[in-house]
Design a protein around this motif. Structure first.
Motif, short mmCIF file in Angstrom:
data_model
loop_
_atom_site.label_atom_id
_atom_site.label_comp_id
_atom_site.label_asym_id
_atom_site.label_seq_id
_atom_site.Cartn_x
_atom_site.Cartn_y
_atom_site.Cartn_z
N GLN A 3 -11.27 -45.25 -56.48
CA GLN A 3 -10.60 -45.59 -55.23
C GLN A 3 -9.13 -45.87 -55.50
O GLN A 3 -8.80 -46.51 -56.49
N SER A 5 -5.40 -47.08 -53.36
CA SER A 5 -4.91 -47.70 -52.13
C SER A 5 -3.39 -47.83 -52.21
O SER A 5 -2.85 -48.17 -53.26
N ARG A 29 -6.34 -45.54 -47.96
CA ARG A 29 -7.35 -45.68 -49.02
C ARG A 29 -8.02 -44.33 -49.19
O ARG A 29 -8.48 -43.73 -48.23
N THR A 30 -8.07 -43.86 -50.43
CA THR A 30 -8.80 -42.63 -50.74
C THR A 30 -9.87 -42.96 -51.76
O THR A 30 -9.66 -43.79 -52.65
N GLN A 31 -11.02 -42.31 -51.60
CA GLN A 31 -12.11 -42.46 -52.56
C GLN A 31 -12.54 -41.07 -52.99
O GLN A 31 -12.61 -40.16 -52.17
N HIS A 70 -3.65 -38.70 -54.06
CA HIS A 70 -3.44 -39.92 -53.28
C HIS A 70 -1.94 -40.21 -53.13
O HIS A 70 -1.47 -40.48 -52.03
#
Length: 80
Positions: A3, A5, A29-31, A70
């Motif tokens: 993750q 952020s 936020r990327t997961q 991201h």
């Protein structure tokens, strides 16, 4: 699953699937899971409710690219 952020200011706004355009101080936020499936979410900085960015089925060819992707997304969303 990893993750990432980032907090940034979106003066022109960011489109969400749930509520339309939001702007101001936002958090991205990327997961990314081990298979490269990528989830994108955004909220007002410090808020509890998260929204999704339009689209679906985001996937990275190599999950090791998650951090770079991201940073690119956060930079593009923050540009004036």
């Amino acid at each position: 699953m990893t993750q990432q952020s980032s907090v940034f200011t979106a003066s022109h706004g960011v489109m969400t699937a749930e509520v339309g355009v939001i702007s101001g101080e936002l958090e991205l936020r990327t997961q990314c899971d081990d298979d490269g499936a990528l989830t994108l979410a955004i909220t007002y900085s410090g808020a509890d409710e998260w929204y999704t960015l339009p689209g679906e089925g985001y996937r990275l060819h190599d999950p090791r690219d998650h951090e770079v992707v991201h940073r690119i997304l956060a930079t593009v969303l923050a540009r004036p």
